[in-house]
Design an enzyme around this catalytic site. Structure first.
Site, PDB file in Angstrom:
ATOM      1  N   CYS A   1      -3.752   6.210   0.038  1.00  0.00           N
ATOM      2  CA  CYS A   1      -3.243   4.930  -0.417  1.00  0.00           C
ATOM      3  C   CYS A   1      -2.832   4.924  -1.888  1.00  0.00           C
ATOM      4  O   CYS A   1      -2.684   3.869  -2.495  1.00  0.00           O
ATOM      5  CB  CYS A   1      -4.270   3.834  -0.148  1.00  0.00           C
TER       6      CYS A   1
ATOM      7  N   GLU B   1     -16.734  -7.685  -4.230  1.00  0.00           N
ATOM      8  CA  GLU B   1     -15.288  -7.420  -4.152  1.00  0.00           C
ATOM      9  C   GLU B   1     -14.505  -8.729  -4.133  1.00  0.00           C
ATOM     10  O   GLU B   1     -13.488  -8.881  -4.804  1.00  0.00           O
ATOM     11  CB  GLU B   1     -14.956  -6.612  -2.881  1.00  0.00           C
TER      12      GLU B   1
ATOM     13  N   TYR C   1      -2.579  -8.835  16.423  1.00  0.00           N
ATOM     14  CA  TYR C   1      -1.500  -8.323  17.272  1.00  0.00           C
ATOM     15  C   TYR C   1      -1.381  -9.138  18.558  1.00  0.00           C
ATOM     16  O   TYR C   1      -0.450  -8.934  19.327  1.00  0.00           O
ATOM     17  CB  TYR C   1      -1.759  -6.844  17.610  1.00  0.00           C
TER      18      TYR C   1
ATOM     19  N   ARG D   1      -3.013   3.963  12.304  1.00  0.00           N
ATOM     20  CA  ARG D   1      -2.560   5.152  11.559  1.00  0.00           C
ATOM     21  C   ARG D   1      -1.607   5.977  12.407  1.00  0.00           C
ATOM     22  O   ARG D   1      -0.710   6.636  11.889  1.00  0.00           O
ATOM     23  CB  ARG D   1      -3.774   5.961  11.096  1.00  0.00           C
TER      24      ARG D   1
ATOM     25  N   LYS E   1     -12.335  -4.714   2.506  1.00  0.00           N
ATOM     26  CA  LYS E   1     -11.745  -3.833   3.518  1.00  0.00           C
ATOM     27  C   LYS E   1     -12.647  -2.607   3.661  1.00  0.00           C
ATOM     28  O   LYS E   1     -12.841  -1.843   2.711  1.00  0.00           O
ATOM     29  CB  LYS E   1     -10.340  -3.420   3.092  1.00  0.00           C
TER      30      LYS E   1
ATOM     31  N   SER F   1      -6.124  -2.948  14.651  1.00  0.00           N
ATOM     32  CA  SER F   1      -5.529  -2.200  15.761  1.00  0.00           C
ATOM     33  C   SER F   1      -6.542  -1.723  16.797  1.00  0.00           C
ATOM     34  O   SER F   1      -6.318  -1.856  17.996  1.00  0.00           O
ATOM     35  CB  SER F   1      -4.738  -1.010  15.208  1.00  0.00           C
TER      36      SER F   1
ATOM     37  N   ARG G   1     -10.874   7.805   3.622  1.00  0.00           N
ATOM     38  CA  ARG G   1     -10.639   6.757   2.623  1.00  0.00           C
ATOM     39  C   ARG G   1     -11.950   6.224   2.019  1.00  0.00           C
ATOM     40  O   ARG G   1     -11.973   5.150   1.430  1.00  0.00           O
ATOM     41  CB  ARG G   1      -9.856   5.603   3.253  1.00  0.00           C
TER      42      ARG G   1
ATOM     43  N   LYS H   1     -11.867  -7.318   6.629  1.00  0.00           N
ATOM     44  CA  LYS H   1     -11.215  -6.424   7.578  1.00  0.00           C
ATOM     45  C   LYS H   1     -12.091  -5.223   7.840  1.00  0.00           C
ATOM     46  O   LYS H   1     -12.583  -4.641   6.875  1.00  0.00           O
ATOM     47  CB  LYS H   1      -9.881  -5.991   6.974  1.00  0.00           C
TER      48      LYS H   1
ATOM     49  N   CYS I   1       0.034   4.199   1.557  1.00  0.00           N
ATOM     50  CA  CYS I   1      -0.293   5.219   2.564  1.00  0.00           C
ATOM     51  C   CYS I   1       0.833   5.481   3.572  1.00  0.00           C
ATOM     52  O   CYS I   1       0.934   6.567   4.115  1.00  0.00           O
ATOM     53  CB  CYS I   1      -1.597   4.894   3.265  1.00  0.00           C
TER      54      CYS I   1
ATOM     55  N   CYS J   1       0.858  -1.183   0.000  1.00  0.00           N
ATOM     56  CA  CYS J   1       0.000   0.000   0.000  1.00  0.00           C
ATOM     57  C   CYS J   1       0.894   1.234   0.000  1.00  0.00           C
ATOM     58  O   CYS J   1       2.033   1.173   0.440  1.00  0.00           O
ATOM     59  CB  CYS J   1      -0.907   0.013   1.220  1.00  0.00           C
TER      60      CYS J   1
END
Ligand code: PBG
Length: 328
Positions: free
Chosen positions: A134, A237, A317, A209, A199, A278, A221, A252, A126, A124
């Site tokens: 992006c 998609e 994570y 971010r 996404k 996140s 976005r 996501k 970004c 990506c």
């Protein structure tokens, strides 16, 4: 299916009276084989900088990243996903396409020290653009087709540096096709594409971010990431990405989108990946730090939920935490 209650003949609690029976009939399990640990790599030496909005997660320089990955491998984590935080940015993200780019350097070092570690490269712009979007900006919005060229160049460069899987997260139309063609042309026909297919334009990416220094400098976005109100569109998609050559598809964020995970699993015969993002991490972390919830329980419950919904692979994570929990 029976529709009349059969009590007292049928007692569903019979299968719950002791731990052995519960284990015997458990329908879902979480294995370290299915987990991917996302990691942030940045410039400098000996950097291990905690991310304020994601306690317990760090920005690593290449040398500390290698040490971290050695530890993860010892704990049984087999795959990582790398994000780069470069020293310099430009308008188009061209810096992401060079062998001198931070993720490429990290991969070369990791492949040397840990050849058995599976490395997934996020693709990506970004993190590499001055404006944080992006792709390339034309008339105040990300221009689809010129961005595809950068994404293809970034993908080939990452494959050259050793990426085992290419994971485009930009949501441009047609990027899987263009990346597949570019990889094949460069001889990387064995490298799979894990497409961030569904996404959504989500508030749950906030801490990321901050971590990756990739918040858009203007606007948001919503012209490229999906509208959170849509579910049929997610299937379109996915369908497109599979037709273009995706080897795995991703939904996501995770927890608020389990309905999408379940629909994708039902409708397509392809590995389904879910990204426990996140914001989902930080919410649980913050509540646990306050003593409001039991971190380990909630983490494992979330992972089981992903699997129950149909996810084959979980990007989280918590991967290292889960390795510790499963060892206990
Ligand atoms: C890059 C990218 C993002 C995430 C993964 N890849 C951020 C975004 O789209 O703004 C989010 C990951 C997370 O929140 O954990 N496009």
């Amino acid at each position: 299916m029976m529709n009349r209650p059969q009590f007292p003949t049928t007692r569903l609690r019979r299968l719950r009276y002791n731990a052995q029976i519960r284990e015997l009939v458990a329908e879902t399990n979480v294995s370290l084989n299915d987990l991917v640990m996302p990691l942030f790599v940045t410039f400098g030496e000996n950097v291990k900088q905690e991310i304020t909005s994601m306690p317990g997660q760090y920005r690593f320089s290449v040398n500390t990243l290698v040490e971290k990955c050695k530890l993860l491998c010892m704990k049984g984590i087999k795959s990582v996903l790398l994000f780069g935080i470069p020293e310099e940015k430009d308008e188009h993200g061209h810096l992401a396409c060079s062998e001198n780019s931070i993720v490429q350097k990290a991969m070369v070092a990791l492949k040397k020290e840990l050849p058995g570690l599976l490395i997934i490269a996020d693709v990506c712009n970004c993190e590499y653009t001055t404006h944080g979007h992006c792709g390339t900006i034309v008339d105040g919005d990300v221009e689809n087709d010129s961005t595809l060229k950068t994404l293809a160049a970034q993908s080939v460069s990452l494959a050259q540096a050793g990426a085992d899987i290419i994971a485009p997260s930009d949501m441009m139309d047609g990027r899987v096709k263009v990346i597949r063609e570019a990889l094949d042309e460069a001889g990387f026909y064995k490298v799979p594409i894990m497409a961030y297919s569904a996404k959504f334009a989500s508030g749950f990416y906030g801490p990321f971010r901050d971590a990756a220094d990739s918040a858009p400098a203007f606007g948001n976005r919503s012209t490229y990431q999906m509208d959170i109100r849509n579910s049929n569109e997610a299937l379109r998609e996915i369908e497109q990405d599979i037709a273009e050559g995706a080897d795995m598809v991703m939904v996501k964020p995770g927890l608020a989108y389990l309905d999408i995970v379940a629909r994708v699993k039902e409708n397509f015969n392809i590995p389904v990946v879910v990204y426990n993002v996140s914001g989902e991490y930080s919410m649980v972390k913050a509540a646990a730090q306050n003593g409001w919830i039991d971190e380990q329980r909630v983490v494992m419950e979330s992972m089981i939920s992903f699997k129950r919904a149909g996810a084959d692979v979980i990007l989280t994570y918590w991967a290292e935490t889960i390795a510790d929990i499963l060892k206990e």
